[in-house]
Design a protein around this motif. Structure first.
Motif, short mmCIF file in Angstrom:
data_model
loop_
_atom_site.label_atom_id
_atom_site.label_comp_id
_atom_site.label_asym_id
_atom_site.label_seq_id
_atom_site.Cartn_x
_atom_site.Cartn_y
_atom_site.Cartn_z
N ARG A 47 -2.23 -3.08 2.62
CA ARG A 47 -0.84 -3.15 4.08
C ARG A 47 -1.29 -2.48 5.03
NH1 ARG A 47 3.91 -2.68 1.33
NH2 ARG A 47 5.10 -4.28 3.16
N ARG A 48 -1.51 -1.67 4.70
CA ARG A 48 -1.63 -0.01 6.06
C ARG A 48 -2.23 0.35 6.79
NH1 ARG A 48 -3.00 4.76 7.98
NH2 ARG A 48 -5.36 3.65 7.49
N LYS A 49 -3.92 -0.22 6.56
CA LYS A 49 -5.08 -0.97 6.82
C LYS A 49 -5.29 -0.96 8.41
CE LYS A 49 -8.18 -3.63 4.67
NZ LYS A 49 -8.95 -3.62 4.02
N PRO A 50 -5.80 -0.48 9.98
CA PRO A 50 -5.95 -1.26 10.80
C PRO A 50 -6.63 -2.47 10.73
CG PRO A 50 -6.51 0.85 10.92
CD PRO A 50 -6.54 0.69 9.70
N SER A 62 -12.62 0.17 6.27
CA SER A 62 -11.90 -0.83 4.85
C SER A 62 -11.66 0.91 4.59
CB SER A 62 -13.90 -1.35 4.21
OG SER A 62 -13.43 -1.49 3.45
N ASP A 63 -10.42 0.67 3.60
CA ASP A 63 -10.03 2.01 3.45
C ASP A 63 -9.63 1.27 1.46
OD1 ASP A 63 -9.64 3.23 5.21
OD2 ASP A 63 -7.26 3.34 5.16
N THR A 64 -10.73 2.57 0.12
CA THR A 64 -10.96 1.64 -0.47
C THR A 64 -10.72 3.15 -1.46
OG1 THR A 64 -12.39 0.34 0.06
CG2 THR A 64 -12.03 1.15 -2.53
N ALA A 132 -3.17 7.37 4.27
CA ALA A 132 -3.12 6.41 4.11
C ALA A 132 -3.60 7.34 2.35
CB ALA A 132 -4.55 5.97 3.95
N CYS A 133 -3.25 8.37 2.91
CA CYS A 133 -2.65 9.15 0.91
C CYS A 133 -1.43 9.19 0.59
CB CYS A 133 -3.31 10.29 1.47
SG CYS A 133 -5.10 11.64 1.85
N PRO A 332 4.52 0.23 5.37
CA PRO A 332 3.94 0.74 3.43
C PRO A 332 4.24 2.26 3.60
CG PRO A 332 2.31 -0.50 4.48
CD PRO A 332 3.15 -0.74 4.89
N ILE A 333 4.11 2.71 5.14
CA ILE A 333 4.21 4.55 4.88
C ILE A 333 5.96 4.99 4.46
CG2 ILE A 333 3.58 6.44 6.25
CD1 ILE A 333 1.69 4.63 7.36
#
Lengths: 347, 347, 347, 347
Positions: A47-50, A62-64, A132-133, A332-333
């Motif tokens: 939800r947060r990622k660009p 792609s944040d994993t 993201a963290c 989401p943050i």
């Protein structure tokens, strides 16, 4: 102590620059024997990622998240949960032009002043990428504090503001549009405003409203660690935020006491909720709601004056492709930081 | 940990209920060999106390701070500074009627829910009286962080708001009127509003603006302990506050990035200061300015519905003589908390 | 942060110099609704004070604790407990001779080096007098952690050491003699040694053994905040201590693993207890026992060389009347610090 | 708060189980612009790892630290330093037999009691493997606190003890033998003892002495965060430690005050140093030296009684190949923890 830990009993410590090998964090104080829904955590991160919508942003990441400890056979063990999110774009060439000058209203200048050195690639530590963290930790906190329900949404972008209170809105609509606004009509207007502003090479700010439901009474530790004080700190610790108000907030300053007082029902609930669910720094069991102000994005797609390290004012073209408005992505943050505050009081 | 300590390096821990023998605190981390102006500390305390004007309040208290340690031959020794402020009015009879019911929008209900017991006399720990200890510590912090200059004033009471920015105001006028407003014309209007509201048995809220000048660049510890985050927490930890905004704040969310960006001068200062002196969580050397919202006083001089412990709604007359508006008295408290935040970053 | 706070959840912050107006402290995190036995607290304080026996000490102090907050109608309210212990002897004349020279093996020199200033009267902050505040807080902690039982006693003075393990001793005898040794025969020997040493104008050290019974399994937060680590810190934070050992301690280093391992009984208890009740940093439910080493008192009743501020070695006569051995008086302090550690893990 | 962070200003937070994907940590508060010698850090890590000698241990691990943030172009940036050490041996099959029973004098039982779940593979979080992260952080701290020099060595294994004081030893010999003893003759005896004990399937404990030279006066924050108190906590936080003594330690309790007092030289140094470099909780500029006691290794190469989860006593054969004595390997850990304590006071 040095600013990269949030929380005391349920604490998150983070590290990482936007163009290092990875960012990550350690969650300490997570109770043991809790079955974590790891997909749900990754979902929050997504939800947060660009790159989720051609309206909101232009880059793709792609944040994993990879969990390295603290979870055994699907359950928390009570030991610290270490995790990393590898960075995919570590090329620093693109940012070489930033090495020797400072962008306006960014952290370039202040980091240089404070530390005498900075990792200038992509904003380094000051990049919003570190959030993201927070989302990872917040997603875990959300699972722990159930049945408390945290819902944030965009209530304003630029000069377009929802006129309804949160009780008049349908939260199910939040994720149905790119701007995360639970009112279809306003959502369209906000999207139009973003498109127009992009064409101008300009950017926008906005306001996020967050609502917390099913809150038990008794959360908050006066006199200093009041619930609203910790929420305020949490929100102002997010990049680009400039304000926080809870309950009646700034507009409540214009009310009379006789209007503003929340009179009781026999069961301890109150008829009105101008207090925003907090009295004397402690939750009273009513919904908590607050607003967070975000300034417009400082990176523009137009030429801007910058300061060189040697003290010259130079004009630099807007490069790359940047967010016109980060407010939808910040939803989401805001939820994550709220969950961290609540988990710290509940545990 | 349990909420009564503020700050890490320069820390204040406080104790005390409004009707106990004394309130007090311990300041730890104060540098040694500093010659303290004790009169100046008492002066700050006098600024906070009730009874300074027949416009602002009605009760009289004589708050006198007694230092018990940490100062030797007029200088700080680096050891903790313990102090007490004896309470003069310890009679609890007057408050017996509060023992078994909860006032609306007070902390009565939430303290009872959290602790299962409360010292109901005069609000106990939730009384604003505890802020006197903050003023003592803040007054010491002010002396330590010189030449940083902190100036707070009332910019709004009820619906009467200053229209000028702080740069257009004469700070010398702040203490010349009972409402601590640096604009004589508005001050008169505010005083009139207070008088009228008192006759109605009603109360008022307002906004305090705080300006910090001579700030060095480099204060603030991202990513969580940003300067603005700690200021937000400090402000929201004060009784009756509902909001905080720094720099352009909530109104800045309506600006475009091209308007909002603070472009540099060659010396590193900026032409505008919508950032409010903070970028990326770190001071940039420009003035810091922020607003704090205070809700109207919850204690009214008119009959109000309250909740009894047995779950009945009862109507209770307004008793005693209370502040119609605490905002002017909160000015030194806002300054004190600001000083505590800055001292913690500077030391 | 600055060294005058112990504990996180149940925390004690102290202030005060030996010749100021008062010493005192704030206990934060005490649970609410606990009926405190205030006489018991004063009793613990009396155990610590000088002048209890013509064998142990020579000066007389009357330490009376005054509680200023956090207790209402005999019960804790969950708010901070502030307390003071007024100093009776504030005359500083007697100590004027110490203003410009440093006593050997005292804190005079190090305080001067660290702070550049010191309250030289009676040792100032470095005086063992501050431990009275620890005893007050520890006495409260003891009441909270019931039924855990903490018993300390003197197991060695100078070269006279008990040869028995704590299980062979009768704890009821501890308070029956001036040296707090639970073995009548050794107690007499220790008293004789103290008398002889006093005549020589010399001083003694010793060892305190502390036993904790009825401990639940599960206390301690690895990997850093292990139970034994926090106990070690607590003990080494007491004036004049030079060592700590738990369970088999230093002598256990000479055992083989096959001898040292504590084999289980079916109920989870162990047949032996060389571990001292702690495994992997966490209590296992067996008795915790440890030893604390105290160096001989540094103040002698004989001429000693001292260092003047101007860098000269001068010989100064022994003045006043001092303890020959502080170990018996330190017994309640060891117990208090143990209680503080345990309360912090239990709450 | 939850036990996995050490230090306040220079803090280390760690995570990781012995058989997870990786262990790691975050160092916060490291000053900026320091050129780190990364080879030196890896070198320290190599000193800790098993398999360095056929005398000391039998398993082989290749510990390689990977830095993920906080370092840019070879220099620290002042932002948190995140690092991981991948685990090479993640096979958990070998440890399946431990899933349902508890080894004596291990943390198996206490972790299960505390958390109700445990990662039983290789000891999980309680494995000494986590100390590798301490060594990484300590190696950085060592570089920061220069020219302070920290030297630890083995002064005792089983019943073989060095009789010399540290001043009579040649520190250059420490790394010339497998037991890290700076006396060639005793080193041989210790090695022989280890060999003999291995044949017996038994294990050994011992004592490490640590010496800190070039210490500035003034380190330590009384009254609770005394230098020796924080050192004691640091040492007792290491796996298998049972005791700590500084300066004259336990044997000093048998001295008279007139013998024990460290008399001054005109330059402020002292003729003797029974204090161990610390007076009143603050360093006095003399060498700091202390001893740390390690119990014998609990894992034996012989059949042992264990407790099953169902409450039965079963006998289990010794499996795998384990250290007979971990004391030599603990030398760099003791040094690392010492460096962390000192860095926290110096920064």
């Amino acid at each position: 102590m040095s600013g990269n830990t949030f929380g005391k009993k349920f604490s998150l410590t983070t590290f990482g620059e936007s163009h290092g090998e990875a960012i990550g964090g350690i969650i300490d104080g997570c109770p043991s024997n809790i079955e974590l829904d790891l997909n749900e955590i990754q979902h929050e991160l997504n939800r947060r990622k660009p790159g989720q919508s051609n309206i909101v942003t232009q880059r793709k990441e792609s944040d994993t998240v990879q969990f390295l400890s603290g979870i055994f056979e699907g359950k928390t063990t009570g030991t610290p949960i270490g995790f990393i999110i590898p960075n995919e774009n570590q090329k620093s060439k693109d940012y070489g032009h930033l090495a020797d000058h400072f962008r306006p209203s960014h952290a370039d200048y202040t980091y240089q002043k404070k530390y005498g050195i900075r990792d200038y690639r992509g904003g380094g530590r000051s990049s919003a990428r570190e959030t993201a963290c927070r989302v990872v930790a917040g997603a875990i906190a959300k699972q722990i504090i159930q049945p408390i329900k945290i819902t944030a949404f965009v209530s304003s972008i630029g000069n377009i503001s929802l006129k309804k209170t949160y009780k008049e809105l349908d939260f199910n609509q939040i994720e149905t549009n790119a701007v995360r606004c639970p009112d279809a009509e306003f959502a369209v207007q906000m999207e139009e405003l973003i498109k127009t502003t992009r064409k101008q090479g300009d950017t926008l700010g906005g306001i996020i409203t967050c609502v917390v439901q099913n809150v038990p009474a008794g959360l908050g530790n006066p006199v200093f660690d009041r619930l609203e004080a910790d929420l305020a700190k949490a929100m102002l610790s997010i990049n680009a935020t400039k304000g926080f108000e809870i309950g009646s907030g700034f507009s409540g300053t214009q009310m009379k006491g006789s209007q503003h007082n929340d009179y009781f029902n026999p069961d301890g609930s109150t008829k009105t909720n101008f207090s925003g669910g907090v009295q004397g720094g402690i939750s009273n069991g009513m919904d908590i709601y607050f607003n967070v102000a975000f300034k417009p994005v400082a990176t523009l797609m137009q030429p801007q004056e910058m300061l060189s390290e040697s003290g010259e004012i130079i004009t630099v073209d807007g490069k790359g492709r940047h967010d016109v408005c980060v407010v939808p992505r910040a939803v989401p943050i805001v939820e994550a930081m709220t969950a961290l505050v609540l988990a710290d009081f509940i545990l």
